[in-house]
Design a protein around this motif. Structure first.
Motif, PDB file in Angstrom:
ATOM      1  N   SER A  66       0.832  -1.199   0.000  1.00 48.53           N
ATOM      2  CA  SER A  66       0.000   0.000   0.000  1.00 48.53           C
ATOM      3  C   SER A  66       0.869   1.252   0.000  1.00 48.53           C
ATOM      4  N   GLY A  67       0.592   2.151  -0.928  1.00 45.94           N
ATOM      5  CA  GLY A  67       1.347   3.395  -1.026  1.00 45.94           C
ATOM      6  C   GLY A  67       2.638   3.277  -1.825  1.00 45.94           C
ATOM      7  N   TRP A  68       2.907   2.105  -2.366  1.00 49.93           N
ATOM      8  CA  TRP A  68       4.123   1.860  -3.150  1.00 49.93           C
ATOM      9  C   TRP A  68       3.738   1.406  -4.550  1.00 49.93           C
ATOM     10  N   ARG A  69       4.590   1.719  -5.513  1.00 47.72           N
ATOM     11  CA  ARG A  69       4.400   1.197  -6.870  1.00 47.72           C
ATOM     12  C   ARG A  69       4.880  -0.252  -6.897  1.00 47.72           C
ATOM     13  N   ASP A  88      16.277   0.275  -9.423  1.00 48.08           N
ATOM     14  CA  ASP A  88      16.891  -0.719  -8.535  1.00 48.08           C
ATOM     15  C   ASP A  88      16.890  -0.228  -7.089  1.00 48.08           C
ATOM     16  N   ARG A  89      17.175   1.055  -6.890  1.00 46.35           N
ATOM     17  CA  ARG A  89      17.129   1.618  -5.529  1.00 46.35           C
ATOM     18  C   ARG A  89      15.725   1.519  -4.949  1.00 46.35           C
ATOM     19  N   TYR A  90      14.751   1.827  -5.778  1.00 43.05           N
ATOM     20  CA  TYR A  90      13.356   1.735  -5.341  1.00 43.05           C
ATOM     21  C   TYR A  90      13.017   0.297  -4.959  1.00 43.05           C
ATOM     22  N   LYS A  91      13.454  -0.654  -5.779  1.00 38.88           N
ATOM     23  CA  LYS A  91      13.191  -2.062  -5.488  1.00 38.88           C
ATOM     24  C   LYS A  91      13.865  -2.496  -4.185  1.00 38.88           C
TER      25      LYS A  91
END
Length: 85
Positions: A14-17, A49-52
């Motif tokens: 929730s709140g994340w792609r 990649d940082r987001y992941k």
């Protein structure tokens, strides 16, 4: 290696792609990304990649990044066992 895994797993929170990861080992709660130079060297991909990395941490899963070049079963096995600790 005798390890059960799922390939191309989507992780959502929730709140994340949502993001897709290369592999997931449910028994150890470990996501795996095979990082090849072609797919992981552009600025946009580095940011993705940082987001992941952050998403995996947020949902409580370990993320194991393995360089695509030079991987052998022994290296993968050792890395997985290290990540499971």
């Amino acid at each position: 290696l005798g390890i059960k895994y799922e390939q191309y797993v989507w992780v959502r929170a929730s709140g994340w792609r949502a993001r897709q990861y290369d592999f997931y080992v449910p028994e150890w709660n470990v996501l795996i990304e095979a990082d090849g130079t072609y797919w992981h060297s552009s600025f946009a991909q580095i940011e993705n990649d940082r987001y992941k990395n952050q998403l995996a941490e947020h949902v409580g899963r370990k993320l194991l990044r393995l360089p695509e070049r030079g991987l052998t079963d022994d290296i993968i096995d050792a890395a997985l066992h290290e990540a499971a600790l």
